[in-house]
Design a protein around this motif. Structure first.
Motif, mmCIF file in Angstrom:
data_model
loop_
_atom_site.group_PDB
_atom_site.id
_atom_site.type_symbol
_atom_site.label_atom_id
_atom_site.label_comp_id
_atom_site.label_asym_id
_atom_site.label_seq_id
_atom_site.Cartn_x
_atom_site.Cartn_y
_atom_site.Cartn_z
ATOM 1 N N GLN A 93 1.149 -0.878 0.226
ATOM 2 C CA GLN A 93 -0.093 0.348 -0.184
ATOM 3 C C GLN A 93 0.592 1.136 -0.377
ATOM 4 O O GLN A 93 0.572 2.400 -0.494
ATOM 5 C CB GLN A 93 -1.070 -0.109 1.104
ATOM 6 N N PHE A 128 1.079 -2.174 -11.159
ATOM 7 C CA PHE A 128 -0.322 -2.143 -11.369
ATOM 8 C C PHE A 128 -0.886 -0.299 -10.415
ATOM 9 O O PHE A 128 -1.718 0.181 -11.044
ATOM 10 C CB PHE A 128 -0.874 -3.060 -10.689
ATOM 11 N N THR A 170 -10.287 0.568 -20.703
ATOM 12 C CA THR A 170 -12.118 0.413 -20.060
ATOM 13 C C THR A 170 -12.889 0.490 -21.860
ATOM 14 O O THR A 170 -12.428 1.788 -22.264
ATOM 15 C CB THR A 170 -12.482 0.672 -18.906
ATOM 16 N N ASP A 172 -16.463 0.000 -21.180
ATOM 17 C CA ASP A 172 -17.797 -0.616 -19.697
ATOM 18 C C ASP A 172 -18.923 0.557 -20.466
ATOM 19 O O ASP A 172 -19.528 0.218 -20.258
ATOM 20 C CB ASP A 172 -16.653 -0.670 -18.836
ATOM 21 N N ILE A 173 -18.300 1.761 -20.562
ATOM 22 C CA ILE A 173 -19.523 2.478 -20.659
ATOM 23 C C ILE A 173 -19.316 3.441 -21.858
ATOM 24 O O ILE A 173 -18.726 3.746 -22.575
ATOM 25 C CB ILE A 173 -18.810 4.286 -20.049
ATOM 26 N N VAL A 178 -11.426 4.107 -23.097
ATOM 27 C CA VAL A 178 -10.826 5.328 -21.979
ATOM 28 C C VAL A 178 -9.466 4.077 -21.332
ATOM 29 O O VAL A 178 -9.538 3.268 -20.883
ATOM 30 C CB VAL A 178 -12.028 5.933 -20.665
ATOM 31 N N ALA A 181 -7.920 2.270 -16.751
ATOM 32 C CA ALA A 181 -8.556 2.655 -15.584
ATOM 33 C C ALA A 181 -8.629 1.890 -14.486
ATOM 34 O O ALA A 181 -8.574 3.108 -13.846
ATOM 35 C CB ALA A 181 -9.999 0.800 -16.595
ATOM 36 N N GLN A 182 -8.282 1.015 -14.551
ATOM 37 C CA GLN A 182 -7.450 0.683 -12.796
ATOM 38 C C GLN A 182 -6.384 1.158 -12.494
ATOM 39 O O GLN A 182 -5.785 0.671 -10.957
ATOM 40 C CB GLN A 182 -8.262 -0.731 -11.873
ATOM 41 N N THR B 131 -14.405 -5.165 -8.534
ATOM 42 C CA THR B 131 -13.820 -4.087 -9.369
ATOM 43 C C THR B 131 -13.687 -3.945 -10.937
ATOM 44 O O THR B 131 -13.066 -3.560 -11.251
ATOM 45 C CB THR B 131 -12.386 -4.402 -8.356
ATOM 46 N N ASP B 132 -14.060 -4.988 -11.342
ATOM 47 C CA ASP B 132 -14.507 -4.867 -13.062
ATOM 48 C C ASP B 132 -14.938 -3.930 -13.043
ATOM 49 O O ASP B 132 -16.668 -3.708 -12.435
ATOM 50 C CB ASP B 132 -14.807 -5.573 -14.000
ATOM 51 N N LEU B 133 -14.641 -2.542 -14.161
ATOM 52 C CA LEU B 133 -15.998 -1.256 -14.222
ATOM 53 C C LEU B 133 -16.877 -1.837 -14.343
ATOM 54 O O LEU B 133 -18.511 -1.182 -13.440
ATOM 55 C CB LEU B 133 -15.169 0.125 -15.046
ATOM 56 N N ILE B 137 -20.457 -1.255 -12.223
ATOM 57 C CA ILE B 137 -21.816 -0.457 -12.186
ATOM 58 C C ILE B 137 -22.576 -1.084 -12.292
ATOM 59 O O ILE B 137 -23.697 -1.272 -11.024
ATOM 60 C CB ILE B 137 -21.203 0.054 -13.990
ATOM 61 N N THR B 181 -14.579 6.961 -16.012
ATOM 62 C CA THR B 181 -14.421 6.189 -15.266
ATOM 63 C C THR B 181 -12.561 6.640 -14.283
ATOM 64 O O THR B 181 -12.564 5.791 -13.648
ATOM 65 C CB THR B 181 -13.668 5.879 -16.717
ATOM 66 N N ARG B 182 -13.063 8.219 -14.457
ATOM 67 C CA ARG B 182 -11.885 8.371 -13.205
ATOM 68 C C ARG B 182 -12.424 8.368 -11.773
ATOM 69 O O ARG B 182 -11.995 8.048 -11.037
ATOM 70 C CB ARG B 182 -11.741 9.967 -13.910
ATOM 71 N N ARG B 185 -12.561 4.875 -10.689
ATOM 72 C CA ARG B 185 -10.990 4.245 -10.856
ATOM 73 C C ARG B 185 -10.887 4.932 -8.768
ATOM 74 O O ARG B 185 -9.929 3.759 -7.898
ATOM 75 C CB ARG B 185 -9.962 5.579 -11.523
ATOM 76 N N LEU B 188 -12.189 2.347 -6.522
ATOM 77 C CA LEU B 188 -12.114 1.653 -6.582
ATOM 78 C C LEU B 188 -10.398 1.516 -6.294
ATOM 79 O O LEU B 188 -9.997 0.189 -5.052
ATOM 80 C CB LEU B 188 -11.817 0.756 -7.716
ATOM 81 N N ARG B 189 -9.889 2.680 -6.461
ATOM 82 C CA ARG B 189 -8.754 2.471 -5.473
ATOM 83 C C ARG B 189 -8.221 2.562 -4.502
ATOM 84 O O ARG B 189 -7.728 1.775 -3.370
ATOM 85 C CB ARG B 189 -7.941 3.654 -5.961
ATOM 86 N N PHE B 192 -9.433 -1.117 -2.895
ATOM 87 C CA PHE B 192 -8.141 -1.910 -3.127
ATOM 88 C C PHE B 192 -7.698 -1.838 -2.089
ATOM 89 O O PHE B 192 -6.968 -2.618 -1.875
ATOM 90 C CB PHE B 192 -7.023 -2.177 -4.375
ATOM 91 N N MET B 193 -6.988 -0.304 -1.490
ATOM 92 C CA MET B 193 -5.832 0.133 -0.328
ATOM 93 C C MET B 193 -6.547 -0.734 0.711
ATOM 94 O O MET B 193 -5.904 -1.437 1.512
ATOM 95 C CB MET B 193 -5.773 1.014 -0.806
ATOM 96 N N MET B 223 -4.547 -5.222 -9.516
ATOM 97 C CA MET B 223 -4.862 -4.912 -8.467
ATOM 98 C C MET B 223 -5.227 -5.328 -6.964
ATOM 99 O O MET B 223 -5.219 -5.205 -6.077
ATOM 100 C CB MET B 223 -5.801 -3.314 -8.653
#
Ligand code: SF4
Ligand code: SF4
Lengths: 195, 455
Positions: A93, A128, A170, A172-173, A178, A181-182, B131-133, B137, B181-182, B185, B188-189, B192-193, B223
């Motif tokens: 982390q 990543f 991604t 996905d939208i 875009v 993504a992650q 966690t997949d966008l 959703i 998407t931002r 991100r 989700l960050r 993950f943390m 991630m």
């Protein structure tokens, strides 16, 4: 009977056909200029690739690509611009907030812009979690296709490796592509030792 | 003559612009697939190899599973075997409990959908975060995926914008995909943390090395497994493959077939746990070993879950994933649903015009349409046959049994392009309802083949 035995015995009882393993000898795509193809594909998948010239310094290049980067993380001795070392963090982390990570790739694949990165840092998160990823790759390690790549694939003792082809993305939208993504929002491959 | 599928499809088609949007989005993916496939002279050779490797592996599953499990164990991975969904869910929960894990981040896994893992864990108090966008959703909307690779393909950006506004506090009225998407991100960050465990599916399990291979574009599987100290893999037993030489064939086919990309962004090989961490693999049967005994349908086990058959299917594109009653829609879903329960899922077998397009794109060369046809023949036995489809089917059976007539029919099919619409779209033609017929090629494929136009 435990679950393992019962699943395996059910498989043995039920298999109703017997097929031989085929001979995997594919007349796979090859390129006259695999370096150029690799560069083109890296760009096509949203990344960037640059052949480092003899009079160019990788640290200057990284700085010029990412002028605003504050936290640059790498355990490669030639990356003197690094501000942190991923091998000494207490927990993965702690790598959050990395602007640029610089890592080494071992194989470049011309057909799809993939770079094989066997884990060579204590925390693989570094590949990543960084906003931008810089991969150093030797020009003589570029192969034509995935068959050639898997034939020479090496693992490290860490027991993890990944092919990376451009930045995280991604659609996905509404199928709108875009980038970022992650994972990494940008990837630059610096190609070294080109003669 | 209505099945649940036709009723749901009619309802879906009432919103014309939405229906057209879905059809176009998916057809666009199909076209991208064609483009990258055609760039490789060896494409058909790869499909053939992939099919034969899978035929071999699936008919020697015991050997490869044992090899895979013992390799993984040698690598220090803890391997579990689950006969069914329930046992799988229980194993996952037990592992989480042993580690005192409260929050689980997940990358996309159709197997955990099949097992209803999320609900099981949520009911036991685990915080489960997709966690997949696209999956995230849908999870925030509390609905299921409508496609196995592009789970949220049916949604418009405004719907996502509104959702994020309500759930994640994004700017009101902003539905720009990059902005959204931002927002995801950042959200989700943080997940993950703070996660205690990560769960991924498996695209492939390599018997020779014990590697679990996971392919994503977003990097969310990586991630999910790079930060928390515990990695759990849910893997269907049919995902095992012999070695790297086989893997090379599959990695070349998968992303090209699925989305028209030359590769997924990340193709990650998980062989060992991180130092001081744990990695578990749960091998799940849940009916797969029974499918092996079915001489007409065991080949469904060759599936790579690429979704190409859905993208090409004219019925899927025009009715949407939610019109099917099984959680996997489209050609492969029709078959897997019937294998799960013919009584429960027979409504879907009508969702097919026997155009055979799915067979031609499938990177594992599964005979999907033939299988659907054979289910229809069996429907009489459970009194579920649709009288109208029965007439069409027996007509086709007659045609297939009479090759000359079949080819004659194809030869004159271009004439249909000139038939008046009221003949094509009258009430008797069930397919004309809300569906534009495909334009028939002026020359049939075999005609072009014989004349050397296509090779
Ligand atoms: S054969 Fe049936 S399931 Fe396959 S693509 Fe055509 S309509 Fe769809
Ligand atoms: S049946 Fe074939 S085309 Fe459909 S998802 Fe499976 S592998 Fe892909």
């Amino acid at each position: 009977m435990n679950s393992k035995e019962s699943i395996l015995s059910n498989i043995r009882k039920n298999s109703c056909a017997d097929y031989e393993m085929p001979d995997i000898a594919v007349a796979a795509v090859r390129y006259d200029d695999s370096l150029q193809q690799f560069i083109d594909m890296t760009k096509a998948v949203g990344g960037n690739a640059h052949v480092v010239q003899v009079d160019e310094d990788i640290n200057d290049l990284i700085r010029s690509y990412y002028p605003e980067a504050v936290n640059i993380v790498s355990n490669l001795p030639e990356v003197t611009i690094a501000t942190g070392n991923p091998d000494v963090v207490a927990k993965p982390q702690d790598l959050d907030g990395t602007d640029v990570a610089v890592v080494r790739g071992e194989i470049g694949v011309a057909e799809n812009g993939c770079v094989w990165i066997p884990q060579a840092v204590k925390e693989k998160a570094v590949y990543f979690i960084a906003e931008y990823l810089v991969i150093l790759l030797s020009a003589d390690k570029i192969v034509n296709n995935m068959h050639e790549a898997y034939d020479m694939l090496q693992f490290s003792d860490y027991g993890f490796g990944t092919f990376i082809s451009g930045p995280s993305k991604t659609a996905d939208i509404e199928q709108a592509l875009v980038v970022g993504a992650q994972s990494a929002c940008g990837v630059t491959v610096l190609i070294l030792n080109h003669r | 003559m209505s099945t649940k599928h036709t009723k749901a499809a009619s309802a879906f088609l009432l919103n014309k612009s939405r229906a057209q949007f879905l059809n176009q989005s998916i057809w666009y993916v199909r076209e991208k697939r064609d483009k990258v496939a055609m760039q490789l002279a060896e494409w058909e050779e790869l499909r053939e190899l992939s099919s034969s490797i899978k035929c071999h592996t699936v008919t020697h599953l015991d050997t490869y599973l044992e090899q895979f499990a013992s390799q993984a164990e040698t690598n220090g991975v803890i391997v579990h075997w689950a006969k069914d969904a329930n046992e799988h869910n229980k194993i996952v929960y037990d592992i989480l409990q042993q580690h005192g894990a409260k929050k689980l981040v997940k990358s996309k896994s159709m197997l955990t959908e099949e097992c209803h893992l999320n609900n099981y864990l949520i009911n036991k108090g685990i915080d489960v975060v997709e966690t997949d966008l696209g999956e995230r959703i849908l999870q925030l909307m509390q609905v299921a995926p409508s496609h196995i690779v592009m789970p949220a393909i049916h949604l418009k950006r405004q719907q996502v914008g509104k959702l994020f506004e309500d759930k994640l506090g994004s700017e009101p009225g902003n539905s720009d995909p990059t902005y959204l998407t931002r927002v995801a991100r950042l959200h989700l960050r943080n997940e993950f943390m703070t996660a205690d465990a990560g769960l991924t599916g498996a695209n492939f399990g390599v018997a020779a090395t014990g590697d679990v291979v996971v392919c994503t574009n977003e990097g969310n599987a990586d991630m999910s497994t790079s930060l928390p100290p515990l990695h759990i893999v849910s893997m269907g037993i049919e995902k095992v493959i012999p070695d790297y030489r086989s893997l090379a064939v599959f990695t070349r086919l998968l992303a090209r077939s699925a989305t028209g990309q030359p590769s997924t962004t990340y193709t990650s090989h998980f062989r060992k746990a991180r130092p001081g961490c744990e990695m578990h693999i749960v091998l799940v049967d849940n009916g797969r070993s029974d499918i092996l005994a079915n001489p007409q349908h065991w080949e469904t086990l060759k599936c790579l879950r690429c979704g190409a058959c859905m993208n090409t299917c004219p019925v899927y594109r025009r009715s949407g994933g939610y019109s099917y009653t099984y959680f996997i829609p489209g050609p492969i879903g029709i078959n897997l649903g019937m294998l799960r329960s013919p009584r429960a899922y027979s409504d879907n077998v009508s969702a097919c015009s026997l155009c055979c397009s799915c067979d031609n794109v499938c990177p594992a060369k599964i005979n999907l349409s033939e299988q659907i046809y054979s289910w229809r023949q069996g429907l009489d036995a459970i009194h579920k046959a649709d009288p109208m489809k029965k007439i069409i089917s027996s007509g086709l059976k007659y045609l297939y049994g009479h090759p000359t007539l079949y080819y004659m029919g194809l030869k004159y099919a271009p004439l249909i392009n000139r038939l008046p619409r009221n003949i094509l779209y009258n009430r008797l033609n069930a397919w004309g309802k809300g569906r534009e017929l495909p334009t028939f090629a002026r020359k049939s494929f075999s005609e072009m083949w014989k004349k050397g136009i296509v090779r």
